[in-house]
Design a protein around this motif. Structure first.
Motif, PDB file in Angstrom:
ATOM      1  N   ASN A  55     -20.740  44.234  -7.281  1.00  0.00           N
ATOM      2  CA  ASN A  55     -22.076  44.824  -7.273  1.00  0.00           C
ATOM      3  C   ASN A  55     -22.023  46.196  -7.930  1.00  0.00           C
ATOM      4  N   PHE A  56     -22.903  46.400  -8.907  1.00  0.00           N
ATOM      5  CA  PHE A  56     -22.963  47.688  -9.594  1.00  0.00           C
ATOM      6  C   PHE A  56     -24.423  48.040  -9.891  1.00  0.00           C
ATOM      7  N   LYS A  57     -24.645  49.301 -10.186  1.00  0.00           N
ATOM      8  CA  LYS A  57     -25.979  49.755 -10.557  1.00  0.00           C
ATOM      9  C   LYS A  57     -26.160  49.554 -12.052  1.00  0.00           C
ATOM     10  N   GLU A 104     -28.669  48.711  -7.803  1.00  0.00           N
ATOM     11  CA  GLU A 104     -27.407  48.033  -7.533  1.00  0.00           C
ATOM     12  C   GLU A 104     -27.658  46.562  -7.233  1.00  0.00           C
TER      13      GLU A 104
END
Length: 389
Positions: free
Chosen positions: A46-48, A110
């Motif tokens: 999970n990333f922005k 995210e």
């Protein structure tokens, strides 16, 4: 009988050996899959990031329906994506700019890295609707997001950052390219192929008046003549010319090259060098990477941006924007003469730091890039940095 017995023994032995080899291959393949899965399990997924669209200048598109879909998870009955990011509803992607330039996108936040692209889009110039439903290189994206890269933001110590956009590019012929973008570094994830489709007239009839415009020939002609969507320069340049199918694939061809700098007199190049490639990638060399400056397999550069100090400590910045036909012809000629040799992209800076000249060479031949567009400007911040040091 003896000959038949020998034949049977030979067949049986071959079968056992073949089966053994096949079993080893399957075991190795399974082990590789497990290895990748184990690696991904240990990484953040999970990333922005924000979605974005791109198309070549002069070839606008509009996504009719489309999603970036996360990995499948079980809901107890069947499997569904763990996330869905919409990439439609943004209107026409104009392409005014460069192939790979990011536009559109509304869902900054995210969320899981996508594993699949499912999209239908319209190519205005071709008057064709395309569709693609494909797996993306999920392991590669997870790896790159987790590794990140060095930021050019100057603070104490090495500052690491990571990508903040996933951009999907659509080019004529159903070509689809996906990039991760992060300002200082843009990386291609893969090239994919869409197929022509026809939307059912009943579906079109069910759309609201705004959505139906995408299928209106009058609106298409209006779009093709709109200078805010296709610049007047591109309209004139492409008039009565065939669509250059294959051009955007040619941008993806890579060569082993590196930039080198030569001062006619004294000078020092700054350790912050960046170049944008025609294939939509971007690279920035900082600190140790800059000092090493090794030849790497890269696409042909579109723009080279750099900074330096003159003999008296005056700071300068500048860039070279290469002529597409000239630099492609030069790289191809050098590669043809010696495919194994690395190519140097040499930049010469004159004594007064008022002029830049670029040449590509491979130890056998040097080809000056005379049609390049260059600019030089004074940099107060670099001058101050020189005084402090």
């Amino acid at each position: 009988m003896r000959r038949i017995a020998l034949y049977l023994i030979l067949v049986l032995t071959t079968s056992i050996l073949t089966g053994s080899c096949q079993e080893k291959k399957e075991t190795k393949k399974h082990a590789n899959i497990l290895s990748v899965q184990d690696t991904l399990t240990s990484m953040e997924t999970n990333f922005k990031w924000q979605e974005g669209l791109s198309c070549p200048s002069g070839y606008p598109i509009q996504v009719y329906r489309g999603w970036l879909e996360g990995p499948l998870v079980s809901n107890g009955v069947n499997e569904e994506p763990n996330s869905t990011t919409s990439i439609y509803g943004f209107g026409t992607t104009t392409g005014i700019g460069n192939w790979g330039d990011n536009s559109s996108g509304m869902s900054q936040g995210e969320k899981p890295i996508p594993q699949r692209l499912n999209c239908t889009w319209y190519s205005y110039v071709e008057d064709v609707m395309y569709h693609i439903n494909t797996e993306l290189d999920y392991p590669k994206m997870v790896k790159l997001f987790n590794e990140g890269f060095q930021s050019s933001v100057r603070k104490r110590g090495k500052v690491m950052t990571t990508y903040n956009h996933i951009t999907i590019g659509f080019a004529p012929g159903g070509v689809v390219v996906v990039w991760l973008k992060g300002g200082d570094k843009d990386v291609e994830i893969g090239r994919y192929q869409g197929q022509k489709v026809v939307i059912d007239p009943k579906e079109i009839a069910s759309l609201d008046s705004h959505e139906r415009l995408l299928f209106d020939p009058v609106d298409r002609e209006r779009t093709l003549k709109n200078p805010k969507i296709i610049s007047l320069e591109d309209q004139q340049a492409n008039k009565n010319k065939p669509i250059p199918y294959g051009l955007w694939d040619s941008y993806r061809v890579k060569y082993n090259w590196k930039p080198v700098f030569e001062f006619v007199r004294e000078g020092k190049i700054s350790d912050n060098l960046s170049f944008d490639m025609f294939n939509g990638e971007r690279e920035t060399l900082l600190d140790q990477e800059f000092l090493k400056n090794e030849s790497q397999e890269r696409a042909i550069p579109r723009v080279l941006s750099f900074a330096w100090w003159g003999k008296d400590g005056q700071g300068y910045g500048g860039y070279i924007r290469f002529d597409e036909k000239e630099i492609f012809a030069a790289f191809q000629e050098l590669h043809k003469k010696n495919p194994e040799a690395n190519i140097d992209l040499e930049v010469k800076i004159n004594p007064g730091s008022t002029y830049l000249a670029a040449t590509v060479k491979n130890g056998i031949k040097a080809i000056p890039l005379k049609k390049s567009n260059t600019e030089v400007y004074e940099s107060r911040s670099l001058t101050e940095k020189y005084k402090k040091e």
